[in-house]
Design a protein around this motif. Structure first.
Motif, PDB file in Angstrom:
ATOM      1  N   THR A  47      18.630  33.838  24.298  1.00 33.48           N
ATOM      2  CA  THR A  47      19.871  33.205  23.967  1.00 33.48           C
ATOM      3  C   THR A  47      20.555  32.891  22.705  1.00 33.48           C
ATOM      4  O   THR A  47      21.059  32.846  21.726  1.00 33.48           O
ATOM      5  N   ARG A  48      18.983  31.676  21.820  1.00 35.54           N
ATOM      6  CA  ARG A  48      19.445  31.252  21.092  1.00 35.54           C
ATOM      7  C   ARG A  48      18.700  31.509  19.711  1.00 35.54           C
ATOM      8  O   ARG A  48      18.806  31.485  18.275  1.00 35.54           O
ATOM      9  N   GLY A  49      17.427  32.339  19.469  1.00 38.26           N
ATOM     10  CA  GLY A  49      16.759  32.603  18.954  1.00 38.26           C
ATOM     11  C   GLY A  49      16.235  31.516  17.696  1.00 38.26           C
ATOM     12  O   GLY A  49      15.250  32.321  16.817  1.00 38.26           O
ATOM     13  N   HIS A  50      16.122  30.180  18.695  1.00 37.52           N
ATOM     14  CA  HIS A  50      15.505  29.483  16.839  1.00 37.52           C
ATOM     15  C   HIS A  50      13.964  29.614  17.068  1.00 37.52           C
ATOM     16  O   HIS A  50      13.027  30.073  18.170  1.00 37.52           O
ATOM     17  N   LEU A  51      12.957  29.252  16.298  1.00 38.68           N
ATOM     18  CA  LEU A  51      11.662  28.982  16.141  1.00 38.68           C
ATOM     19  C   LEU A  51      11.211  27.266  16.665  1.00 38.68           C
ATOM     20  O   LEU A  51      11.344  26.989  15.578  1.00 38.68           O
ATOM     21  N   VAL A  52      10.119  27.143  17.382  1.00 38.43           N
ATOM     22  CA  VAL A  52      10.113  25.747  17.320  1.00 38.43           C
ATOM     23  C   VAL A  52       7.856  27.078  17.526  1.00 38.43           C
ATOM     24  O   VAL A  52       7.691  27.067  18.023  1.00 38.43           O
ATOM     25  N   GLU A  53       7.503  26.065  15.877  1.00 40.57           N
ATOM     26  CA  GLU A  53       6.284  25.559  15.304  1.00 40.57           C
ATOM     27  C   GLU A  53       5.394  24.288  15.761  1.00 40.57           C
ATOM     28  O   GLU A  53       5.809  23.535  15.734  1.00 40.57           O
ATOM     29  N   ARG A  61      13.475  27.060  24.682  1.00 35.91           N
ATOM     30  CA  ARG A  61      13.551  28.104  25.236  1.00 35.91           C
ATOM     31  C   ARG A  61      15.164  28.908  24.804  1.00 35.91           C
ATOM     32  O   ARG A  61      15.728  28.162  24.371  1.00 35.91           O
ATOM     33  N   GLY A  62      14.984  30.274  25.049  1.00 38.14           N
ATOM     34  CA  GLY A  62      16.099  30.363  24.772  1.00 38.14           C
ATOM     35  C   GLY A  62      15.602  30.896  23.053  1.00 38.14           C
ATOM     36  O   GLY A  62      16.210  31.734  22.411  1.00 38.14           O
ATOM     37  N   GLY A  63      14.327  30.822  22.823  1.00 41.85           N
ATOM     38  CA  GLY A  63      13.761  30.893  21.069  1.00 41.85           C
ATOM     39  C   GLY A  63      12.492  31.720  20.695  1.00 41.85           C
ATOM     40  O   GLY A  63      11.764  31.986  21.886  1.00 41.85           O
ATOM     41  N   VAL A  64      12.098  31.102  19.860  1.00 39.34           N
ATOM     42  CA  VAL A  64      10.953  31.904  19.779  1.00 39.34           C
ATOM     43  C   VAL A  64       9.501  30.242  19.700  1.00 39.34           C
ATOM     44  O   VAL A  64       9.791  29.198  19.105  1.00 39.34           O
ATOM     45  N   LEU A  65       8.471  30.360  20.684  1.00 42.46           N
ATOM     46  CA  LEU A  65       7.272  29.342  20.174  1.00 42.46           C
ATOM     47  C   LEU A  65       6.457  29.991  19.740  1.00 42.46           C
ATOM     48  O   LEU A  65       6.182  30.761  19.672  1.00 42.46           O
ATOM     49  N   PHE A  66       6.282  29.417  18.141  1.00 44.87           N
ATOM     50  CA  PHE A  66       5.308  29.982  17.746  1.00 44.87           C
ATOM     51  C   PHE A  66       4.049  29.299  16.976  1.00 44.87           C
ATOM     52  O   PHE A  66       3.910  27.446  16.931  1.00 44.87           O
ATOM     53  N   ILE A  67       2.436  29.979  17.144  1.00 44.25           N
ATOM     54  CA  ILE A  67       1.921  28.744  17.954  1.00 44.25           C
ATOM     55  C   ILE A  67       0.821  29.055  16.501  1.00 44.25           C
ATOM     56  O   ILE A  67       0.526  29.659  16.478  1.00 44.25           O
ATOM     57  N   ASP A  68       0.933  27.822  15.558  1.00 45.25           N
ATOM     58  CA  ASP A  68      -0.298  28.490  14.292  1.00 45.25           C
ATOM     59  C   ASP A  68      -1.738  28.164  14.108  1.00 45.25           C
ATOM     60  O   ASP A  68      -1.774  26.909  15.387  1.00 45.25           O
ATOM     61  N   ILE A 117       4.134  33.885  19.615  1.00 39.75           N
ATOM     62  CA  ILE A 117       3.735  34.349  19.190  1.00 39.75           C
ATOM     63  C   ILE A 117       2.927  33.856  18.724  1.00 39.75           C
ATOM     64  O   ILE A 117       2.552  32.267  17.632  1.00 39.75           O
ATOM     65  N   ALA A 118       1.584  34.418  18.861  1.00 41.41           N
ATOM     66  CA  ALA A 118       0.462  33.303  18.327  1.00 41.41           C
ATOM     67  C   ALA A 118      -0.262  34.386  17.185  1.00 41.41           C
ATOM     68  O   ALA A 118      -0.847  34.910  16.568  1.00 41.41           O
ATOM     69  N   ALA A 119      -0.496  32.868  15.915  1.00 40.18           N
ATOM     70  CA  ALA A 119      -0.939  33.219  14.979  1.00 40.18           C
ATOM     71  C   ALA A 119      -2.091  32.747  14.109  1.00 40.18           C
ATOM     72  O   ALA A 119      -2.586  31.167  14.538  1.00 40.18           O
ATOM     73  N   GLY A 120      -3.076  33.338  13.326  1.00 47.39           N
ATOM     74  CA  GLY A 120      -4.242  33.067  12.952  1.00 47.39           C
ATOM     75  C   GLY A 120      -4.848  33.461  12.520  1.00 47.39           C
ATOM     76  O   GLY A 120      -4.719  35.017  11.597  1.00 47.39           O
ATOM     77  N   TYR A 121      -6.341  33.260  12.041  1.00 50.04           N
ATOM     78  CA  TYR A 121      -7.214  34.653  10.791  1.00 50.04           C
ATOM     79  C   TYR A 121      -7.638  35.428  11.928  1.00 50.04           C
ATOM     80  O   TYR A 121      -8.169  35.555  12.980  1.00 50.04           O
ATOM     81  N   PRO A 122      -7.268  37.211  10.874  1.00 54.41           N
ATOM     82  CA  PRO A 122      -7.875  38.143  12.111  1.00 54.41           C
ATOM     83  C   PRO A 122      -9.141  37.989  13.448  1.00 54.41           C
ATOM     84  O   PRO A 122      -9.095  38.230  14.171  1.00 54.41           O
ATOM     85  N   ASP A 123     -10.043  37.329  11.582  1.00 53.94           N
ATOM     86  CA  ASP A 123     -11.543  37.402  13.109  1.00 53.94           C
ATOM     87  C   ASP A 123     -11.312  36.549  13.909  1.00 53.94           C
ATOM     88  O   ASP A 123     -12.065  36.871  15.485  1.00 53.94           O
ATOM     89  N   ASP A 124     -10.460  35.290  13.903  1.00 55.98           N
ATOM     90  CA  ASP A 124     -10.832  34.776  15.152  1.00 55.98           C
ATOM     91  C   ASP A 124      -9.852  34.671  16.016  1.00 55.98           C
ATOM     92  O   ASP A 124      -9.552  33.932  17.321  1.00 55.98           O
TER      93      ASP A 124
END
Length: 869
Positions: free
Chosen positions: A681-687, A713-720, A756-763
């Motif tokens: 619904t919103r498409g916003h990013l929460v990092e 809610r309504g967007g993306v939760l980006f876990i760095d 979306i979960a993000a980080g180093y490839p090996d971890d």
């Protein structure tokens, strides 16, 4: 015109210059054959001495005493070399009421001394001389004033104490002249003397380059004072100096120093690489600087103490070792259009009892505070932008009148945007604080805040923090996206909050401490997990407040309101008013305001977003994977619209890659793509990262993770750095509770939030494998490869184009070679490295271009190979 010749041979020629002068009538020309003449010259009548063999062919070198003594007006020496035997004694002496012109001469081993009357008969005339005065009349007839000197294309060197000394009411004009190798001061002015200098160069002196004292005046244009052993320019007593388009470089102490009641005006001048302060004013001195640049001083850029007055207009201070602008004592400073960059301490400091007004200025890249106010000092800031540093504006003053900020901005501080110290006070009007690393505005114990309009956005901590016993009057303020509370009210706080909007805070929007008595009128809370948290004994009063899209609400929500709208409330300062009756503005009814919420952005098309993705440098595999997922989702939508069952589809992703490879950029685009597809619904990013999800004590992690999740809610939760939730070798860690909470929330809100979960490839494998619920939901992983050297060059060029810079062919080639040499180790930042490289190039280009007299637009845009670090 009578011509008298001096030569070793020849009928009618005099064998010595002294003999020729004795025989010469007033107005005669003495022509001198090349050679050395070991005799002192006394010019008692108007006379011209010139060389037959050209400049430097005649050397006058008496065994002792001055080489030339002038007691008559209108005397001229052209092309002669004068050599003395004692550098501490006069080499040329122009007596009171005499006048001398030296053209293309060289003086070595002594000083020029121009003597004026001690009573100063021409003091009034000297005080009115303009910088372009040619002194022609004074040279022709100086009877009513002191000695007069004109130097053109002349060199003075190897003197002791000083190379040029004007006393009494003497006057001098110096053009295209060099003073060097002086064991002392380059030129000294005292009494009511005046020096008019144009293209004067002073270098290699052990003392100050120029010293002006008494009631003397210095008027300088396009001069260069280089490498002085003490100050570049020293102005004392009641003296005055006016410098335009001058350069003062490498002074061991201050570039310009004023003391006593001295006055100085600098216009379009550069003061660089001073060992001490760039410009310094003490006692009751007055300094004015317009369009100047003060760069790389070892101490402060501008220092004013005592009761000095400083006026700065369109003046830049770069790379100060200490504070860029420091005002103490009872100094008064007025700054307009100033620019401060990269200071070693504060951008501007007002301490003791200083009074500062700063308008339309920027402070960027300081180490500690952008503005520091302490003691009895007071500052008024109008349209000032403060970027970076530890704290934006720090107020620790006890002045009767509070510090005031009008329409100011504090952006990207590591700690607080504005910090009001214990028992200090500040007034903020229309001021904006954004992206603070801690709180937006903090008020320490007993402090007072008055804040009208403006707001706080993106603070990592709370938006507004009021310490124990603080007071506040806050009206029309918007607090958005705080990492903790929007407003944190400590114990025993009192105050009012009128018509404020609080949105998207991670913790309860309002936290009210013990025994605090605060009143909230017409305030609204949007998009939070909880609107109000109360400590024991808190006594807040809420009038006409509401919660909108809040999960756990204490305040009335939209559905709690009666069907009939209540009477209209007064217009908030940040809301447009409508007028029903002339002269009586009213606001829309509350129900209408709640329904308005935040304005929806203009819809984005799928084609535009895919084109934006395609324009990113590199990331070919990622672009292909995202494009494939978009096509799959389009097909799913078509099947749903046709009444066919949709295949199982997981929109959650793992982004595996090293820092700076574009993960956050693609995540933000992914959310906008899903909104364009109608799947969000919103498409916003929460990092977020571990610190935003994991609590500090038992029972804290679950609510903290929930707050962060619901903001998305309504967007993306980006876990760095998502792997940090599963520390290697840690069995009992709160991170596992955060993961368990995430898994449940992803199920409960599977159609509302994409994770979306993000980080180093090996971890990242360790993260996904830490919980069965994660491995079943993160079924797709996108790998972000490191950028190649060619791609890093493209990123730099992309930044250059965005900011209207152009790389030369040589710069592009050198950049490629430079990038190729960058080690690909753990410190390598990929796109971040490219961005930092571009920033370094622009900084070096700025310093290079600033050396040009009048750079054109092409030079201002061009990045050359020499701009590389």
């Amino acid at each position: 015109m009578t011509v008298i010749r001096v030569a070793a041979k020849g009928r009618g020629a005099h064998r010595t210059i002294t003999a020729a002068l004795a025989a010469a009538p007033a107005g005669a020309v003495v022509s001198i054959e090349p050679g050395q003449y070991p005799e002192p010259l006394g010019l008692t009548r108007r006379v011209v001495l010139e060389t037959e063999g050209g400049v430097g062919s005649v050397v006058v070198c008496p065994p002792a005493g001055p080489a030339v003594t002038v007691t008559a007006p209108g005397c001229v020496l052209t092309g002669l070399v004068l050599r003395g035997t004692d550098p501490a004694e006069p080499l040329v002496r122009v007596e009171d009421a005499a006048a001398l012109t030296l053209e293309e001469c060289e003086l070595n081993g002594g000083r020029i001394e121009v003597v004026g009357s001690a009573t100063g008969s021409s003091a009034v005339a000297n005080a009115s001389l303009a910088p372009d005065a040619d002194l022609a009349a004074e040279l022709a007839d100086p009877v009513n004033g002191g000695g007069v000197l004109l130097l053109r294309r002349t060199m003075l060197g190897n003197a002791r104490n000083t190379a040029l000394h004007l006393t009494g009411d003497a006057r001098a004009r110096v053009e295209d002249t060099l003073i060097e190798e002086v064991d002392g001061i380059g030129a000294v002015l005292s009494g009511t003397a005046v020096l008019l200098a144009e293209r004067l160069r002073v270098r290699g002196v052990s003392g100050s380059a120029l010293r002006v004292r008494g009631q003397a005046r210095l008027l300088a244009l396009d001069c260069a004072l280089t490498g002085a052993g003490r100050n570049g320019l020293l102005v004392q007593d009641d003296a005055e100096a006016v410098l335009a388009q001058c350069r003062i470089e490498g002074a061991a102490r201050s570039g310009v120093r004023l003391s006593h009641a001295a006055r100085a005006e600098l216009v379009d001048c550069r003061v660089t690489e001073s060992g001490g302060n760039g410009v310094e004013a003490t006692d009751a001195a007055r300094l004015t600087a317009r369009g100047c640049q003060i760069a790389t001083p070892g101490g402060h850029g501008v220092l004013a103490v005592g009761s000095a007055t400083v006026l700065l207009d369109e003046t830049t201070v770069d790379h100060a070792g200490g504070t860029a602008l420091h005002f103490g004592g009872h100094a008064v400073a007025m700054i307009s259009g100033g620019r401060v960059r990269l200071s070693g301490d504060h951008g501007m400091a007002a301490v003791d009892g200083a009074q500062v007004e700063m308008a339309h200025s920027t402070l960027d890249g300081f180490r500690t505070c952008g503005v520091h106010i302490e003691g009895e000092a007071r500052a008024v800031l109008d349209a000032v932008r403060v970027t970076g540093g530890e704290t934006g504006v720090r107020i620790r003053s006890t002045a009767e009148r509070p510090a005031e900020l009008r329409d100011c901005t504090a952006l990207g501080q590591r700690r607080s945007g504005v910090e009001i110290g214990t028992d200090s006070a500040a007034v903020l009007r229309g001021t904006r604080i954004a992206e603070a690393g801690a709180a937006g505005v903090t008020v320490d114990a007993g402090g007072h805040l008055m804040m009208t309009g403006g707001g706080v956005s993106g603070a990592a901590g709370s938006g507004l923090v009021l310490g124990r016993g603080a007071t506040a009057e806050v009206s029309g303020v918007r607090v958005d996206g705080s990492g903790k509370n929007a407003i944190l009210v400590g114990d025993l706080v009192s105050g009012t909050f009128d018509h404020c909007d609080l949105t998207s805070s991670a913790f309860p929007a309002l936290h009210i401490g013990k025994s605090s008595k605060v009143r909230f009128r017409g305030c609204r809370v949007f998009d939070c997990g909880q609107d109000v948290g109360l400590a024991d004994g808190a006594e807040p009063v809420f009038e006409d407040c509401a919660a909108i899209r809040v999960r756990t609400a204490v305040l009335p929500t939209l559905t709690d309101r009666p069907a009939t709208p209540p009477p209209p409330r007064p217009t908030a300062p940040f809301e447009p008013s409508t007028t029903n009756t002339p002269g009586h503005p009213t606001a829309p009814a509350e129900a209408e305001l709640w329904q308005q919420g935040e304005p929806e952005p203009e819809p984005e098309t799928l084609e535009d977003l895919l084109a934006e993705l395609g324009e990113l440098v590199g990331l070919d595999t990622v672009k292909r994977d995202v494009g494939g997922m978009v096509k799959l989702m389009q097909t799913v939508r078509l099947r749903e619209q046709a009444g066919l069952p949709a295949p199982p589809l997981s929109r959650h992703l793992v982004f595996a890659g090293n820092p700076g490879t574009g993960k956050t950029t693609v995540a933000r685009l992914y959310g906008r793509l899903l909104k364009a597809l109608g799947l969000l619904t919103r498409g916003h990013l929460v990092e977020v990262d571990r610190s935003a999800l994991v609590g500090e004590y038992v029972g804290h992690t679950g609510p903290k993770t929930t707050e962060a999740f619901l903001r998305a809610r309504g967007g993306v939760l980006f876990i760095d750095e998502a792997y940090a939730l599963v520390p290697a070798g840690a069995a009992n860690d709160f991170g596992t509770e955060a993961i368990a909470t995430l898994v449940k929330l992803m199920e409960d809100h599977r159609d509302e939030v994409v994770v979306i979960a993000a980080g180093y490839p090996d971890d990242m494998n360790r993260f996904v494998g830490s919980n069965p619920g994660l491995s079943s939901r993160f079924t797709r992983s996108l790998t972000f490869a490191d950028y190649s050297s060619a791609e890093l060059v493209s990123i730099v060029e992309h930044h250059a184009q965005r900011h209207q810079y152009e790389l030369t062919t040589a710069a592009r080639k050198a950049l490629a070679e430079y990038v190729e040499r960058i080690p690909r180790n753990a410190q390598f930042g990929n796109g971040r490295t490219a961005r930092q490289l571009f920033q370094h190039m622009t900084e070096r280009q700025a310093l290079r271009v600033s050396e040009l007299t009048a750079p054109d637009s092409a030079q201002l845009m061009q990045l050359d190979e020499q701009d590389l670090p």
